[in-house]
Each structure stands twice: as structure tokens, then as C-alpha cells.
Motif scaffolding. Sequence first.
Motif, mmCIF file in Angstrom:
data_model
loop_
_atom_site.group_PDB
_atom_site.id
_atom_site.type_symbol
_atom_site.label_atom_id
_atom_site.label_comp_id
_atom_site.label_asym_id
_atom_site.label_seq_id
_atom_site.Cartn_x
_atom_site.Cartn_y
_atom_site.Cartn_z
ATOM 1 N N LEU A 210 21.125 31.282 -8.339
ATOM 2 C CA LEU A 210 22.461 30.728 -8.416
ATOM 3 C C LEU A 210 23.045 30.681 -7.012
ATOM 4 N N LYS A 211 23.213 29.488 -6.492
ATOM 5 C CA LYS A 211 23.761 29.296 -5.150
ATOM 6 C C LYS A 211 25.221 28.890 -5.263
ATOM 7 N N ILE A 212 26.090 29.671 -4.650
ATOM 8 C CA ILE A 212 27.527 29.410 -4.683
ATOM 9 C C ILE A 212 28.007 29.118 -3.265
ATOM 10 N N GLU A 213 28.741 28.028 -3.098
ATOM 11 C CA GLU A 213 29.339 27.680 -1.811
ATOM 12 C C GLU A 213 30.842 27.538 -1.997
ATOM 13 N N TRP A 214 31.602 28.031 -1.030
ATOM 14 C CA TRP A 214 33.053 27.912 -1.094
ATOM 15 C C TRP A 214 33.615 27.739 0.309
ATOM 16 N N SER A 215 34.812 27.236 0.358
ATOM 17 C CA SER A 215 35.474 27.024 1.645
ATOM 18 C C SER A 215 36.592 28.046 1.813
ATOM 19 N N VAL A 216 36.764 28.511 3.037
ATOM 20 C CA VAL A 216 37.845 29.420 3.410
ATOM 21 C C VAL A 216 38.995 28.558 3.928
ATOM 22 N N PRO A 217 40.258 28.937 3.647
ATOM 23 C CA PRO A 217 41.377 28.071 4.038
ATOM 24 C C PRO A 217 41.385 27.684 5.505
ATOM 25 N N SER A 218 40.977 28.571 6.416
ATOM 26 C CA SER A 218 40.949 28.221 7.829
ATOM 27 C C SER A 218 39.989 29.154 8.545
ATOM 28 N N ALA A 219 39.664 28.780 9.778
ATOM 29 C CA ALA A 219 38.775 29.616 10.575
ATOM 30 C C ALA A 219 39.425 30.964 10.886
ATOM 31 N N GLU A 220 40.749 31.007 11.001
ATOM 32 C CA GLU A 220 41.435 32.269 11.272
ATOM 33 C C GLU A 220 41.344 33.226 10.093
ATOM 34 N N CYS A 221 41.300 32.661 8.865
ATOM 35 C CA CYS A 221 41.219 33.519 7.686
ATOM 36 C C CYS A 221 39.872 34.210 7.582
ATOM 37 N N VAL A 222 38.852 33.615 8.203
ATOM 38 C CA VAL A 222 37.536 34.248 8.178
ATOM 39 C C VAL A 222 37.599 35.614 8.867
ATOM 40 N N LYS A 223 38.461 35.733 9.894
ATOM 41 C CA LYS A 223 38.516 36.964 10.679
ATOM 42 C C LYS A 223 39.111 38.136 9.903
ATOM 43 N N VAL A 224 39.894 37.852 8.869
ATOM 44 C CA VAL A 224 40.489 38.941 8.097
ATOM 45 C C VAL A 224 39.849 39.080 6.726
ATOM 46 N N SER A 225 38.824 38.255 6.465
ATOM 47 C CA SER A 225 38.152 38.332 5.174
ATOM 48 C C SER A 225 37.249 39.553 5.145
ATOM 49 N N SER A 226 37.377 40.354 4.088
ATOM 50 C CA SER A 226 36.537 41.545 3.931
ATOM 51 C C SER A 226 35.424 41.339 2.929
ATOM 52 N N GLY A 227 35.343 40.137 2.314
ATOM 53 C CA GLY A 227 34.309 39.850 1.334
ATOM 54 C C GLY A 227 34.866 39.039 0.185
ATOM 55 N N VAL A 228 34.074 38.915 -0.872
ATOM 56 C CA VAL A 228 34.490 38.142 -2.029
ATOM 57 C C VAL A 228 34.177 38.920 -3.303
ATOM 58 N N ARG A 229 34.886 38.523 -4.332
ATOM 59 C CA ARG A 229 34.611 39.034 -5.662
ATOM 60 C C ARG A 229 34.140 37.861 -6.517
ATOM 61 N N ILE A 230 32.982 37.966 -7.137
ATOM 62 C CA ILE A 230 32.395 36.894 -7.933
ATOM 63 C C ILE A 230 32.379 37.335 -9.389
ATOM 64 N N LYS A 231 32.848 36.432 -10.243
ATOM 65 C CA LYS A 231 32.874 36.715 -11.659
ATOM 66 C C LYS A 231 32.386 35.485 -12.416
ATOM 67 N N ILE A 232 31.574 35.692 -13.437
ATOM 68 C CA ILE A 232 30.997 34.597 -14.217
ATOM 69 C C ILE A 232 31.450 34.741 -15.660
ATOM 70 N N TYR A 233 31.981 33.627 -16.197
ATOM 71 C CA TYR A 233 32.445 33.587 -17.577
ATOM 72 C C TYR A 233 31.584 32.605 -18.365
ATOM 73 N N GLU A 234 31.419 32.869 -19.622
ATOM 74 C CA GLU A 234 30.773 31.922 -20.519
ATOM 75 C C GLU A 234 31.843 31.039 -21.133
ATOM 76 N N SER A 235 31.663 29.723 -20.998
ATOM 77 C CA SER A 235 32.663 28.770 -21.467
ATOM 78 C C SER A 235 32.312 28.327 -22.880
ATOM 79 N N ALA A 236 33.239 28.527 -23.797
ATOM 80 C CA ALA A 236 33.016 28.140 -25.190
ATOM 81 C C ALA A 236 34.326 27.703 -25.809
#
Length: 894
Positions: A210-236
Motif C-alpha cells: 500500500l503506497k500512500i502519497e500526500w502533500s504538506v501545506p508548505s516547505a516550512e511546515c515540513v520543518k515542524v512535522s514530527s510524523g504522521v498518523r495513518i488510519k484505514i477504515y472499511e467503507s460500507a
Amino acid sequence: MSFLRVPPHVTTCKQNSRVTLRIVENRVAFGFENLCYRCNVAKVQTCPITEISKRVILQQQNQHSRSEEEEDNADDAKPAAICNVVECSKLFNPRLEAMEMAVKKIALAILSQTSDVFAPIKEILEEDPTFTSILSLNSTIYSSSTKAPSVSNGTHKEDGQKQEKNFAVANLKRAVKCSLAHLVDINLTDPEPYYEPLPQITALFTKDILKIEWSVPSAECVKVSSGVRIKIYESADGYKVPLEAPIFVPQKCIKKIAKTLHSINLASPFSSSTSRGNACAFSLTKNLTQCRSYIVEVVINYQSLAGKAMQTELVIPLKLNEKAHLKPLISASASSSSLTLNWEDNSGCAPQLTSLNLEIFQDGMVDKGEKANATVVIPRSCFKQPIGEGNLFSLTLPTSELTCPIVWKPLDVCRKYKINMSSQYSSTWNGPSSSSEIFTEQEGNFAPDSPNVFLRCPIHQFYCQYQQRCMHTSNACNNDNNDYDGCESEKRYCEQDVCYKGGFRCGQQCIPKELLCNGNFDCVDGSDEGPDCENTCFQLTNPSGNFSSQKLHMPPYEIHWDKIVNTAQNTKVLISVQSTHHIWLTFNKFNTFQNQHIVKVYDGPYSTSPLLLSHNGSTKPYSVRSSSSDLFVEFPSYLSTTYGIEAFYTSVRSTDDQFLPGCGGYIYGDGIIPKSLATTFNTGCFWYIEATQSDDTLLLKTNISDSDAYRKLQFYRTLMVYDGWNTDGLVLYDGKECEYKKKVTIYSITHKMMVHIKIPIWTTTPNENLDFSWWITTQKSTPHCNNHFEENTGTIKSPNYPTFYPNSVDCRWNIKVEPGSKVRLLFALFETQADADYLYVYDGPTLRSTLLLTKSGLVPTPFVVNSSTNQVLVRFVSDEDTSSPGFLAAYSSV
């Protein structure tokens, strides 16, 4: 408890907005004033605060009240004297945390509002000085990717502590700003313009990854990013059910694709691609089911703040081998009132099929950038399925409005459409597109068997069954005329209101629109069933073929000769061939009523295409060629076979040459290459000639008079004749290499011949040097005249020898001797019609073998022909007139 209100004396409108923070009775008051369009409007929300956060808010109030010059140097200035240095040093971290909590509560308060007042939040945050100071990036910051400046011991220790505090505050400002990026255009203060307008996310599942790609709002926000939280839901059914626990990925494990584009790969459980012992190798705890829809959610963490959740739908594709066929099979049939589709869903996910997307393109113009004439989304509830067939579906439009309320616009009669169809399995997953072309055919319905029709009578009269005689149509609907008593035909459809409601007027009568062109004469003058009625239409899709006027059903009564012209019915045909070919059309029979019934040929798929030919009468028109792969023809059909047309068509590979009437054509069977209607051509004219049967051959000939021999000789030098329809085929005649003769006769080898005529560039007057024609006749196959010899010696002779041979024969003798030997032919007598009847000898078993001999006329004998192989083929052909004794020859093996 009190709230912040705008003073009632404020009456001046200003084009700005302001957000303020105040402490009102131990609560934080968030005030919003929108002075752009209305005055004296203020809304306030409050939230409780602690003693520590109260001091922070007071500090913000003091900073807001500074002068503009002091605000420019706010980063270097000391904070307001709320507490002494020792106390502030002890309370710094708690204050920072309290400030963070307060800002988060304020942000949540903003997000929870549904009022339109909060719509211009971007302008509010830009204009308010308090939030501008919080969201500004004027000061240098540090995070996981930027180190705080080192603080040296000594006299500058206090300055270092102050600088470190400034870095911490700026870092918090950056985190707050990035967590609110979906509410404000952060690029206004971002020094680097590498950003996406809104956060985006994509997810792809392939090869158990499972390959996930996302965009960060700006290059400056990358400097304060500590990571991500990924959650998967089943759609029904529109609900999200968590599939597994959240996955927290630290910033160091995230792959940076671009400045603001990040990605992470999550392996399936027990996948071989999982790297054991790798701290940055993450995997799912549960398998994702094929053909099922999931929601992938990514939340970027900015230190202890969380950004807006980004979500995308993911459908797990079916695992198929390379030979699997994903494209659904589709068949379609249509009429003017309905469309029927039958298809097989081979995706393997037929149970998840939710709807069908249809795009309908008029005249099949999808490849020309045309917009669809109709786009319909049909839910699965409208489909029909055979019992026990899980992937077979059918659909007929229009459907019942009660069971399937689909808006359906009827298609035009006798028109070509292209349908694009794709199955939809979820809101974001469509199956592969499949297309099909349809033609709205219509069967003829001309069967006027009612005795009360006008065909029995002369023009302008109708037949009255009650009085058993013909009556004039001028007194229709005239109740005062007693002579028409009992004539019900004359009294029908006299209500004039019908015409005002879209009916059809015929004299004094008004018939409902539904009765127009229904096959019966409802008007006493018969105008409701005129020749323009679209009675019969069909489509031809073979590379070549023919069509003709239909013989209409004869009514059970005698038709007056004056009304024969009124019995014609319009017939339409669409010819469609492969897209890389043109269409040549020729008429072998043509006889229509002069100035009454016109045959029209359109260069395209419908009657709105450019008109190529408009012709009537009894003379055959010239051949026409389309510029595309479609040709639309309108022609009349009659009760009698004396009238009507018979047409033949064929398809040839497309060229860039422009079609000019009379320059080139198609001849099926016997015909003529007439003098051209044009005078000068760059590439010349190509004529495609075809025999009626595949085992027949063709004869092309012409005669020249001595008076204009010179000019005809010049013309012959521009003539090339090929066997077949390709310039790479065998050359049967080359005007530049052949000697000048008064009579030229050319025989084909196969049932096809191509003639290339390039008009001399010195032609100056219309039709000069072109006042003669080439005649084409079909040489019928003569199987009884085909002979095979395998003896080492024998005799061959022309049919009926020693008497005259018959006309229009094509005889062949195949001689084969023992391997290693050669064939010797000794001709004892040879006399044929000069330049018309020929004998050919080939060094081999076919007409493609090397030509050894060509003879015609009275030839001195004896003469000998020797082969280089153990087989020879002798061919003798004659035209349709004048015969001679022929030839006699003996053969032997040498």
C-alpha cells in the motif's frame, strides 16, 4: 459573566475585519467584528482559562497596544512586566503549554461554527494583528530539522535564554500555522513558494504494498512535522468502520519525493517485502480484501498539534493473470425510441457493481473532441440479470419511472451514435471503458391497405367508399356540401385545434403528429405520407457491398397512374468502414422521377454532412468518394422495379488527395471510364475496377482514330494499369514503355484492376484530348476451358480449332513434365484478332510466373518456346467481338 460587544456608537463602515482576544470575568473572549458590509455587528465566543493562561492573554493585550514602531522590534523587546524574571523563568514552560491549549481551543471554536459569518476566515486571520503575530514567520525557528542556537556561558547567558525562548515561541507559531493551513493561505507569509493550494492524498495498492502519497501545506511546515498518523477504515454503505489501530510513522521514516510531497509504503501482513529488524518498516495488521473499498486517512503531526485529516478512497484490485480480460463485452441495439444494452462484467468484481456510466455521442464524433450529447448514470437497481448468471447484465432504456426514474431522451431515427460505457464499483473506482457504435434502424411500414385512400383517384381527388367514386379534396371538412354525404374520410380530422397543438395541416384537415409518416394515408390529399417520410433505414459495415431500392408492398387495389409518383418512400443507408479507409460509391442502375425524387449522397455519417451528390432522372451519375469512413445515402423506393437505383461500394486506403468529380471512380462489373470533368490534376485519377465474381477477370480496351492519333499517343503515355488495387502490384500496361497502337486491349490476371490516368499538364481547354473512353467488360470464368497435362508429350489448341474460337473466353493449359526436365512448345499455326485476342506463355504454374511469350494477330509459324522449369502455363483470351482460327501447338519434354 459579561461578553465583549462592539460599542453602540460605532457607525462608520470599514472594509476590514478584526479578531480580538480579551479576558472577561476570568474567561477568554474571542471577538469577531466584520465591518465590511454591515456595521455594529459583533459575535463573541468564550472559553474558560487558567490563571497561567490568563497572564499569557494579558501579555498579548499589552503587545497589541504597542505602537507600530515597537511592534516591528517585538522580537527583540522584552515581554510586558507581568511577572519578575525569576517567576517568568519558572513559568515559561507551563505558559507555553497553556498558550498551546488556548490556541487549540480557539481553533476548535472556529471550526465548530456553521454560520456564514466565519466564511471569510482567511481575511479575518490576515487582518487581525493578534493572529498575524501568532502566524507570522519573521523570526527564525527551530524544530526537528533546525537546531536552536547554542547558548554560551558568561555574561551573555541571559540573552541566550531569551533567544532560546524566542525560538520556542516561533516554533509553536509555525506549528499552529501549519495545523490551521486548511483555514488560511499560509503562503502569504511563507518565504518559500513551494506549496500545494490544499493538502492532497493518493493511495495505490499493488503487489501487496500500500503506497500512500500526500502533500504538506508548505516547505516550512515540513520543518515542524514530527510524523504522521495513518488510519484505514472499511467503507460500507456510506459508513466508515476502523479496520485496525492507527499507525504512527515518525518523520525520519517518511520518504520525501519533493519539497512538499511525501510517501510511505505499508506492506501486507506476512508479506515477503517486509524488512525484519528495520525500525522504519511498517506493515498492515490485516489483509485488504479484493474488490472492497477502503478509506485511507493521513493526519500530519506538527509537534503536539495535529493537522487536518486527509482522506482518499482505495479499492483493492482483483489479482488477475496476464490473459485475464478486464474489458466488459458489450452489444447494443437501438431504435428511435429505445436502447438495449447487453454486457458481461469480466472484472471479477461484479457483486460490487453499483452503477453504469453511459456517454452517447451523436454521429460517432467522440474522436473529434465533441461533447457527449447525453450522459447518464444508471444505478444497479435498473439492471436485469439472468438467474444464476452473476456477471451478465442487460438494460433497456427508457425504463419504468416507478422502478428506475432515469431521464431518457429518444435518439434520432436513422442516425449513428457511439456509446461509451464504464462500470462503477465505488465513488472513485470505475472499470475500463468500453465503446460500441449503434445505428437507429427502422423497418419500412408502407402498407396502405385501407380502401379510403387517394391512390385510386387522379391527382387532387380521394376515393369515397360510401359513394364508390372519386371526390375532389378541395371541399374537405365542408359540412355544407351534401354531395359528400357518407364520405367519412372527408369529415375526419377537421378540428383546427389539433394544428395549434403541434399537429400536421393538410388542406382543411389537421391530423395528430403521431399519424405523420405512419404508413397510412390519413389526409385526403396523401401529404402525410410523402416521399420525405423516413420509412426505411439501415447500416452497412462490410468493406464492400451493394444496396438497392426496396420493392414496396402493393396495396390490394388498383393505383391510378397519376398517383404512382406518390407511392415512393424515402430509404436511407449509412455505409461505415474502418477508420483508415475512404468509400467509393458507384451506381449500376439509376432511374427516378425527373425533378420529383432526388438521390442524395452526403460525405459523412448523417444528412447534416456535406453534400457530395444530388441527382435524379435516368442517367447514371459519376462515382463519388468520401473523405472519411462514413457515407450517408438517401434514395427513393417504389412499388415497381422499373424505377429505383442499384449501387455498389468499396473501401480503399485513405489518401490526402482531394476528391474531384469525374477524376477517378469505382466500376463494378461492366462499365466505362468516361472523359474527365476536370482538366489538370497533380497526382492523376485512380479508377478501381472489380469483376462481379472473384474467379472472373477483366478486359480494358479502347480505339483510336488516325485523325487525332498524336494527341491520343500523348495521353497514353500518362496511363498505367495495375493488376490489383495497389501501385506495388503487377504492371499490366505502362504507357511510357509500350509502343503506340490504334487499339489497346488489356487483360487482368485477378478479378481486380487499377487504372492510373495522369492528365498532361499542357491541357489548356476543358475536356481536350479526353473525347474518348475506356471500356471495361467482365471476362467470365470458363472452367471447361481449363486443362492439365502431365504426359511428356501432347498437343494444345484453341477452342473449336480449326474453326473460329468463341468470343470472351479465358482458357488455360497447365503443362507439367517429369522433374529435372524442361518443356518445349512448337507452334504450327497462329492467327488471332490483332491487338485484341492474346496468347501468353508463363515459365511456371501460375500467372505470376515469368512471362515467356505474348502473341496476337497473324504470326509466321513455326516458332518455338522453351521453359527453364518442368512446368509452363499457357493462357488464351479473346474479347467480345471478331474471332479467328486460333492456334495449334505441340509440346514435349527436353
